[in-house]
Scaffold this motif. Structure first.
Motif, short mmCIF file in Angstrom:
data_model
loop_
_atom_site.label_atom_id
_atom_site.label_comp_id
_atom_site.label_asym_id
_atom_site.label_seq_id
_atom_site.Cartn_x
_atom_site.Cartn_y
_atom_site.Cartn_z
N ALA A 42 2.59 2.13 -3.36
CA ALA A 42 1.68 2.82 -4.27
C ALA A 42 1.44 4.25 -3.82
CB ALA A 42 0.36 2.07 -4.37
N GLN A 66 -6.96 8.03 -6.44
CA GLN A 66 -6.25 7.28 -5.41
C GLN A 66 -7.15 6.19 -4.83
OE1 GLN A 66 -3.94 9.34 -2.49
NE2 GLN A 66 -3.55 11.11 -3.81
N VAL A 120 -7.07 3.18 -7.11
CA VAL A 120 -5.87 2.37 -6.93
C VAL A 120 -5.98 1.54 -5.65
CG1 VAL A 120 -3.37 2.42 -6.54
CG2 VAL A 120 -4.42 3.97 -8.22
N LEU A 162 -5.85 -2.62 -5.35
CA LEU A 162 -4.89 -3.33 -4.52
C LEU A 162 -5.59 -4.17 -3.46
CD1 LEU A 162 -2.06 -0.69 -3.98
CD2 LEU A 162 -1.88 -2.84 -5.24
N LEU A 191 -0.49 0.50 -10.53
CA LEU A 191 -0.21 1.91 -10.82
C LEU A 191 -0.17 2.17 -12.32
CD1 LEU A 191 2.53 2.51 -8.10
CD2 LEU A 191 0.31 3.67 -8.22
N ARG A 217 6.91 -4.10 -4.57
CA ARG A 217 6.84 -3.22 -5.73
C ARG A 217 6.25 -3.94 -6.95
NH1 ARG A 217 9.48 -1.35 -2.12
NH2 ARG A 217 10.04 0.84 -1.89
N ARG A 242 0.82 -1.21 0.00
CA ARG A 242 0.00 0.00 0.00
C ARG A 242 0.86 1.26 0.00
NH1 ARG A 242 -1.89 3.38 3.97
NH2 ARG A 242 -0.97 2.14 5.63
N ALA A 258 2.57 -3.67 -6.52
CA ALA A 258 1.96 -2.35 -6.66
C ALA A 258 2.11 -1.75 -8.05
CB ALA A 258 2.58 -1.39 -5.63
N TYR A 259 3.23 -1.98 -8.70
CA TYR A 259 3.50 -1.29 -9.96
C TYR A 259 2.52 -1.61 -11.09
CZ TYR A 259 7.92 0.53 -8.09
OH TYR A 259 8.86 1.20 -7.36
#
Length: 263
Positions: free
Chosen positions: A79, A93, A96, A100, A200, A193, A76, A196-197
């Motif tokens: 991101a 936001q 996103v 997640l 994103l 990462r 979290r 999250a990536y």
């Protein structure tokens, strides 16, 4: 420097993620920042009070002591750093955060951590708990918490500047690398990462991570470990590494990574 959400001390929090908090929590740095996780052992510790068998949660204690209970929060915050740096509107936001949460909610992560621990034999479970409760590991958790609290300090910045300007002894670097590998510290940071990536990129069409982000994450995580153990002797580091290299503990950690990647 990476904002590292504490892993070895509890790099990863076990509380259910709040989408609202995700959307508004300020994170200033693009580097991995390390955050402490909550301690939530189910073991009763009141002296003189008999502990009912059903209150003993070996898996919960292993997760807490390993620091993995904050992995969902780590994802979290990875991101959130990007969203804050790009000044993404609150509404996007939330989008996103929702994406997640579908896969990386703390309860989903806990389910994986528990299931992989509970398939181990009783002997291996006890070996893991013994290693994670060792004095050297306990001392390291304390040092990590102190380092996390110091990340915005002048002392931390000065140390990092000196570390990058003058390479430490090869023997010291080797020990820090061994510790990182034994703890699976930077690999878990990279895993966070990797989780999250893609989300994103889906929501921020013009955003891409740096081409060398994984290597940078490993470097920055090891720099953080240099700071954590700046007053730890080589002998103490070897003892700490030995505990983390306990075969049963390594087996658990290795089994976790592909299962977490599949979330």
């Amino acid at each position: 420097m990476p904002v590292v959400h504490s892993r070895a001390v509890g790099m990863l929090s076990g509380l259910l993620m709040s989408v609202g908090v995700f959307a508004i929590e300020p994170v200033q740095s693009a580097a991995p920042t390390f955050y402490p996780a909550n301690s939530s052992s189910a073991l009763a510790v009141n002296e003189g009070i008999e502990t009912p068998l059903e209150t003993i949660d070996l898996a919960g204690d292993a997760i807490r002591l390993s620091g993995l209970n904050g992995l969902a929060e780590q994802v979290r915050n990875v991101a959130q750093q990007v969203l804050n740096l790009r000044a993404v509107p609150i509404g996007r936001q939330y989008d996103v955060a929702g994406s997640l949460a579908q896969r990386w909610a703390p309860l989903n992560v806990q389910r994986v951590l528990r299931s992989e621990f509970e398939v181990l034999s009783d002997l291996h479970q006890q070996e893991i708990l013994t290693a994670l409760a060792a004095p050297s590991v306990e001392r390291a958790r304390t040092l990590e918490l102190e380092a996390i609290a110091s990340q915005s300090s002048a002392e931390f910045r000065d140390y990092m500047s000196r570390l990058r300007g003058q390479a430490p002894a090869v023997s010291r670097s080797d020990l820090i690398s061994q510790l990182d590998e034994a703890q699976h510290f930077s690999s878990m940071m990279v895993l966070a990462r990797n989780a999250a990536y893609p989300v994103l990129r889906e929501h921020l069409k013009d955003w891409q991570p740096a081409a060398n982000w994984a290597a940078n994450t490993q470097t920055q995580t090891r720099e953080f470990l240099f700071y954590v153990h700046r007053h730890t002797s080589n002998e103490q580091l070897r003892e700490l590494i030995t505990q983390w290299q306990t075969p049963a503990l390594q087996r658990w950690l290795r089994q976790l990574e592909p299962k977490l990647k599949a979330l």
